[in-house]
Write an enzyme that holds these catalytic residues in place. Structure first.
Site, PDB file in Angstrom:
ATOM      1  CB  SER A 120       1.038   3.479  -3.329  1.00 12.30           C
ATOM      2  OG  SER A 120       0.789   3.478  -4.707  1.00 12.30           O
ATOM      3  CG  HIS A 141       2.977   8.489  -4.702  1.00  8.72           C
ATOM      4  ND1 HIS A 141       2.062   8.681  -3.693  1.00  8.72           N
ATOM      5  CD2 HIS A 141       2.415   7.561  -5.540  1.00  8.72           C
ATOM      6  CE1 HIS A 141       1.009   7.905  -3.906  1.00  8.72           C
ATOM      7  NE2 HIS A 141       1.211   7.227  -5.020  1.00  8.72           N
ATOM      8  CD  GLU A 153       2.112  11.693  -1.209  1.00 11.23           C
ATOM      9  OE1 GLU A 153       1.565  12.028  -0.150  1.00 11.23           O
ATOM     10  OE2 GLU A 153       2.247  10.509  -1.570  1.00 11.23           O
ATOM     11  CG  ASN A 191      -1.854   6.304  -1.113  1.00  8.85           C
ATOM     12  OD1 ASN A 191      -2.920   6.686  -1.576  1.00  8.85           O
ATOM     13  ND2 ASN A 191      -0.875   5.871  -1.883  1.00  8.85           N
TER      14      ASN A 191
END
Length: 283
Positions: A120, A141, A153, A191
């Site tokens: 993450s 991701h 991602e 994130n």
């Protein structure tokens, strides 16, 4: 472009099982590996339950469900993923653990095998440097719940080759996902934006500005978010949120990324959200 037919997934938690379902549903062969047999049993049960819901909605029939489950092979042997074209490490968000897993499995893999991590927030360049194939190492991701969330991602480390980027981007599209290319930086894109927002919601709760229900209602009704930040944190896992915030704080040395003390306290108490049935809400 390299053809990817078999996916090895290391880690049978929420992310690993979700990735396994998405890959198997797209016709790929999956080898789901975890050192804990109980985790593999839970993963298959989770996938089965998810597929049952699709059957009830009439978007999948029983034959389709059986075919998907048949494409998922499980094993507690680390070398079980050796024949995969792509190995996705989906272990806990802990850099030392990820490096240990990567270094243990790499010698068993074919030279052309691509290795991806579902981290993450941890540096792809740093994880790649722990392997002997940084050009064939990439961040992939997915977002929880994987079968539902459309985004992936694709994070390139400093030495990730264009061929590797292209291969996993094509894979993401084959899974019905929408890939976005991201440069290697703490928290990447989503994130980097999302986790500080959740952290700020925790500060607001800690300071008594409003209740958890009111904070979540405010963001849902005032910002049109489909789920409130505290409920989302419970879904993600408070331990994951804390790990991401610690990476951001350490990487940028900026006080705006400091984890909320309440978040630290709740993680220390084992209140991790849905996975422990208690977080900002009870389940």
């Amino acid at each position: 472009m390299q053809t990817i037919n078999t996916i090895g997934i290391i880690g049978a938690g929420a992310m690993g099982s979700g990735i396994a379902q998405a890959c198997a549903a797209s016709g790929l062969q999956v080898i789901l590996q975890d050192v804990q047999p109980a985790a593999l049993e839970r993963a298959l049960k989770t996938v089965g339950g998810s597929l049952d819901r699709l059957v009830k909605k009439a978007t999948l029939d029983e034959a389709g469900k059986a075919a998907i489950l048949q494409r998922i092979q499980t094993s507690s042997e680390p070398t079980a993923v050796a024949k995969a074209d792509l190995v996705i490490e989906a272990a806990t968000e802990n850099e030392a653990l990820k490096i240990k897993i990567l270094q243990a499995i790499e010698p068993a893999l074919a030279p052309e095998t691509i290795i991806a991590t579902n981290t993450s927030s941890i540096s792809i360049t740093r994880l790649a440097a722990a392997t002997q194939r940084p050009d064939r190492f990439v961040g992939l991701h997915f977002f929880n719940p994987v079968p539902v969330m459309a985004l992936v991602e694709i994070i390139s480390g400093l030495k990730t080759s264009q061929a590797t980027q292209d291969a996993v981007t094509e894979l993401a599209r084959a899974l019905g996902k929408t890939p976005i290319g991201v440069k290697n930086s703490a928290g990447f894109v989503v994130n980097r934006i999302l986790c500080p927002m959740i952290n700020e919601a925790i500060f607001a709760l800690q300071e008594g500005l409003a209740s958890a229900e009111e904070i979540d209602a405010g963001m849902k009704l005032g910002c049109n978010h489909p789920i409130g930040p505290l409920a989302l944190c419970d879904l993600i896992g408070l331990d994951v949120e804390l790990a991401v915030m610690e990476v951001l704080y350490e990487s940028f040395n900026d006080s705006k990324y400091r984890p909320a003390p309440l978040l630290k306290e709740m993680v220390a108490a084992g209140m991790l959200g849905r996975k422990t049935r208690r977080g900002f809400y009870s389940y």
